[in-house]
Design a protein around this motif. Structure first.
Motif, PDB file in Angstrom:
ATOM      1  N   ASP A 248       1.000  -1.221   0.223  1.00 23.06           N
ATOM      2  CA  ASP A 248       0.446  -0.161   0.553  1.00 23.06           C
ATOM      3  C   ASP A 248       0.610   1.116  -0.063  1.00 23.06           C
ATOM      4  O   ASP A 248       2.124   1.575   0.818  1.00 23.06           O
ATOM      5  N   GLN A 249       0.595   2.040  -0.921  1.00 29.42           N
ATOM      6  CA  GLN A 249       1.774   3.072  -0.968  1.00 29.42           C
ATOM      7  C   GLN A 249       0.568   4.499  -1.156  1.00 29.42           C
ATOM      8  O   GLN A 249      -0.785   4.529  -0.920  1.00 29.42           O
ATOM      9  N   GLY A 250       0.830   5.701   0.107  1.00 30.65           N
ATOM     10  CA  GLY A 250       0.748   6.982  -0.291  1.00 30.65           C
ATOM     11  C   GLY A 250       1.648   8.118  -0.065  1.00 30.65           C
ATOM     12  O   GLY A 250       2.866   7.915  -0.271  1.00 30.65           O
TER      13      GLY A 250
ATOM     14  N   ARG B 280       4.273  10.886   1.724  1.00 34.34           N
ATOM     15  CA  ARG B 280       5.266  10.499   2.756  1.00 34.34           C
ATOM     16  C   ARG B 280       4.284  11.458   3.835  1.00 34.34           C
ATOM     17  O   ARG B 280       4.243  12.291   3.409  1.00 34.34           O
TER      18      ARG B 280
ATOM     19  N   ASP C 179      16.684   9.736  12.072  1.00 33.77           N
ATOM     20  CA  ASP C 179      16.307  10.072  10.583  1.00 33.77           C
ATOM     21  C   ASP C 179      16.633  11.815   9.616  1.00 33.77           C
ATOM     22  O   ASP C 179      15.713  12.356  10.226  1.00 33.77           O
TER      23      ASP C 179
ATOM     24  N   GLY D  29      14.192  10.396   5.208  1.00 34.90           N
ATOM     25  CA  GLY D  29      13.137   9.643   4.605  1.00 34.90           C
ATOM     26  C   GLY D  29      13.319   9.395   3.644  1.00 34.90           C
ATOM     27  O   GLY D  29      14.706   8.482   3.294  1.00 34.90           O
ATOM     28  N   GLY D  30      11.885   9.361   3.000  1.00 37.74           N
ATOM     29  CA  GLY D  30      12.114   8.955   1.435  1.00 37.74           C
ATOM     30  C   GLY D  30      12.718   6.919   1.825  1.00 37.74           C
ATOM     31  O   GLY D  30      12.457   6.371   2.496  1.00 37.74           O
ATOM     32  N   ASN D  31      13.618   6.547   0.215  1.00 43.38           N
ATOM     33  CA  ASN D  31      13.240   5.345  -0.131  1.00 43.38           C
ATOM     34  C   ASN D  31      14.226   4.473   1.277  1.00 43.38           C
ATOM     35  O   ASN D  31      14.131   3.131   1.578  1.00 43.38           O
TER      36      ASN D  31
ATOM     37  N   SER E 112      14.588   5.816   4.525  1.00 45.76           N
ATOM     38  CA  SER E 112      13.616   4.921   5.492  1.00 45.76           C
ATOM     39  C   SER E 112      12.588   4.000   5.419  1.00 45.76           C
ATOM     40  O   SER E 112      12.153   3.372   6.399  1.00 45.76           O
ATOM     41  N   ASP E 113      12.326   3.722   4.009  1.00 47.77           N
ATOM     42  CA  ASP E 113      11.576   3.097   3.802  1.00 47.77           C
ATOM     43  C   ASP E 113      12.796   1.549   4.049  1.00 47.77           C
ATOM     44  O   ASP E 113      11.934   0.018   4.488  1.00 47.77           O
TER      45      ASP E 113
ATOM     46  N   TYR F 141      12.114   1.020   8.624  1.00 48.50           N
ATOM     47  CA  TYR F 141      10.451   0.493   9.194  1.00 48.50           C
ATOM     48  C   TYR F 141      11.106  -1.478   9.151  1.00 48.50           C
ATOM     49  O   TYR F 141      10.289  -1.833  10.417  1.00 48.50           O
TER      50      TYR F 141
ATOM     51  N   LEU G 105      12.616  -3.220  12.968  1.00 46.87           N
ATOM     52  CA  LEU G 105      12.415  -2.200  13.795  1.00 46.87           C
ATOM     53  C   LEU G 105      12.219  -3.070  14.725  1.00 46.87           C
ATOM     54  O   LEU G 105      11.503  -4.266  14.632  1.00 46.87           O
TER      55      LEU G 105
ATOM     56  N   GLN H 230      12.648  11.858  14.077  1.00 50.89           N
ATOM     57  CA  GLN H 230      12.233  12.176  13.043  1.00 50.89           C
ATOM     58  C   GLN H 230      13.374  13.704  13.107  1.00 50.89           C
ATOM     59  O   GLN H 230      12.097  14.347  13.024  1.00 50.89           O
TER      60      GLN H 230
ATOM     61  N   ALA I 115      13.506  15.391   6.616  1.00 53.46           N
ATOM     62  CA  ALA I 115      13.382  14.603   5.114  1.00 53.46           C
ATOM     63  C   ALA I 115      13.564  14.871   4.806  1.00 53.46           C
ATOM     64  O   ALA I 115      12.944  15.148   3.087  1.00 53.46           O
TER      65      ALA I 115
ATOM     66  N   GLY J 272       4.979   6.820  -0.658  1.00 49.63           N
ATOM     67  CA  GLY J 272       5.856   5.928  -0.531  1.00 49.63           C
ATOM     68  C   GLY J 272       4.849   5.100   0.137  1.00 49.63           C
ATOM     69  O   GLY J 272       3.832   5.313   0.381  1.00 49.63           O
ATOM     70  N   PRO J 273       5.561   3.502   0.389  1.00 52.77           N
ATOM     71  CA  PRO J 273       4.864   2.203   1.080  1.00 52.77           C
ATOM     72  C   PRO J 273       4.125   3.324   2.682  1.00 52.77           C
ATOM     73  O   PRO J 273       5.355   3.774   3.096  1.00 52.77           O
TER      74      PRO J 273
ATOM     75  N   MET K  52       3.131   3.234   6.520  1.00 56.12           N
ATOM     76  CA  MET K  52       4.408   2.672   7.303  1.00 56.12           C
ATOM     77  C   MET K  52       3.753   2.259   8.318  1.00 56.12           C
ATOM     78  O   MET K  52       3.994   1.423   9.683  1.00 56.12           O
TER      79      MET K  52
END
Lengths: 335, 335
Positions: free
Chosen positions: A252-254, A256, B218, B221-223, B225-226, B229, B232, B240, B243, B254-255, B257
């Motif tokens: 699932d994407q959304g 950021r 962080d 952010g972005g890829n 951090s993807d 996650y 963890l 945070q 970003a 992005g995905p 989280m």
């Protein structure tokens, strides 16, 4: 014979009848220290979707070709343990079987004087404790703050909304049908309600939260949370309880959201009720007191019949239930 | 004459020379209570990108057709205030002008015995305090835990990595060039390093973090951090801070989280250094002591010339700097 509901295939998206199967087995015999439990009520909960996947999580995945498992209320119909006797009504985590042999020390006898036995799966059970700790410990509600609750008409959300009112918050509930909104407004005295299926959540939230959002109790994630993040106040707190909008959507994407957290110095904390095991007594005490004082109320959606457990479970992802979704399997014999 | 750098257009994506313009104005005259400051060093920082947009944030947007503003070191060349005299070296938030008239009470005189005057814009300034409070207050590092730092070779990240080592953590640094990785490994004794431009961050993180990730500081952010996650640990903490990967990407997707946070009962807390204003003294004390003891070191990338401030700023988004990116405008007159 004994009916059981087995996980026979792991869902990639929505769980359906392909993934669950009713199986006939022999009725088990209790060993020493065990009791034979007859299932009376089974709880179906969104978190179970996570256990149907093989991925690592806070709780082990269900095994394939073995029964699903969850919170139940049952009756002891045969005892080989000192601590429980025939006729006792118990609650615990048990497999979806009409009859189960279980160790007596994994079950808790219900004090039936506190309320209907089903409350031990709802307001005086895991959903009630989840609402209590998520809101009180992570949300830290203060008088006059704005609290937004997603999935507000569910077992957890409806309790959160009420504890928010008890705490003096301006409470905004988001749910998916006019029937649910009416319940929130009229029965729970929620200040503002939003139907996410028929209304523009962003613009309705702006109207409903003229002073911004201090606390967000999130059961759903997805688009609804996307609409909440830009309205967070400085030092806002988000209790991340569930993300049902993502459970059945692979990858699932959304948008950021890290920048929203930085802009508002906000906090998101994921949690499960088990994190608060050491404080369950505190939670039960408050919930039972509020219930007794009439400050808390609850709703149940009860489906009848063991064979309908799968449909009741699937219905959670369609949003068909108000309050706690239960399945009634049988009446207590000794009632 | 006095040169100034004005914001003339708000960037939608990357900031470029289209958005900034060098303007000639008269040199200002200080009023009573003010001093005339000659700019010596200007700090350029990623957070400034946020102020170039008109959106509501923790700090007001820059005005159009007015100077950009940031942390600087300057020299008092004329004083109409009791508290500062000609020749004093000061730091403060000032506009990007070669000469500025500023109220003396908005400036802080630098104690030049503590270290080079540029440290007041780096390790003994906002970046140092940002690293300190984000890691200590949100990250809560404990001996033996695994700390991952993104943007690890920058002014904030390199300080975080070192405080992580001081705290006894297994420190993993992510940066974007082999030169930066060598700096992290050889100068800062970071345990494991990952080049996000040439390596697969997910698989390298799995190797570098055999016990999972307890703390993630962080900056990006972005890829990146993807990839963090899913690794963890239970009760992980994410500070945070920035970003930067999203700053120049409108509607960055992005995905989602939230499920990772629930699975690990993890916390993400956005913050800015101003949240800790009441505790700056504590931060300065620790940073200065570690610096004196040789436990902390720092690097600076210094661009020369007032007219090169825009390029130094743009370079932040290309990752060209190691440590603190500064622009040197002039030598102190009284040096």
């Amino acid at each position: 014979m004994n009916h059981e509901i087995h996980l026979v295939e792991r869902p990639k998206a929505k769980p359906t009848h392909e993934h669950l199967k009713i199986v006939e087995k022999d009725r088990p015999q209790p060993d020493q220290g065990e009791v034979l439990v007859k299932l009376l009520y089974a709880s179906v909960d969104p978190y179970m979707r996570g256990r149907m996947s093989a991925a690592k999580s806070y709780i082990a995945p269900f095994e394939l070709n073995a029964p699903m498992e969850g919170g139940v209320v049952g009756e002891v119909v045969e005892s080989k343990a000192d601590t429980l006797r025939e006729g006792d009504i118990i609650t615990g985590m048990l497999p979806w079987k009409e009859y189960t042999a279980a160790k007596a020390d994994t079950l808790r006898k219900i004090d039936t004087s506190l309320g209907p036995i089903t409350t031990s799966l709802g307001i005086l059970g895991m959903p009630g404790l989840t609402a209590y700790f998520g809101l009180i410990d992570i949300g830290q509600p203060k008088k006059g703050e704005t609290l937004v609750v997603s999935g507000a008409a569910g077992a957890v959300g409806s309790t959160v909304a009420q504890i928010g009112k008890i705490s003096g918050c301006h409470v905004v509930g988001i749910a998916g049908s006019d029937e649910k909104l009416a319940y929130l407004k009229n029965e729970l005295n929620v200040d503002e309600v939003i139907n996410y299926k028929t209304e523009n959540v962003s613009s309705q939230l702006e109207k409903a939260c003229p002073n911004g959002i201090d606390i967000y109790f999130d059961n759903v994630g997805g688009n609804i949370s996307d609409a909440v993040y830009p309205l967070l106040n400085k030092f806002a707190r988000i209790a991340q309880c569930g993300a049902i909008a993502s459970y059945n959507v692979p990858n699932d994407q959304g948008p950021r959201m890290q920048m929203h957290l930085i802009k508002s110095s906000a906090l998101i904390k994921g949690f499960t009720v088990g994190d608060y095991q050491d404080r369950f007594h505190e939670g039960f005490t408050h919930l039972a007191q509020w219930l007794q004082e009439g400050k808390l109320t609850y709703e149940e959606t009860i489906t009848e019949g063991f064979e309908n457990i799968p449909d009741a479970f699937f219905g959670l992802f369609e949003g068909t239930n108000i309050g706690k979704q239960l399945v009634k399997i049988a009446e207590p014999t000794h009632n």
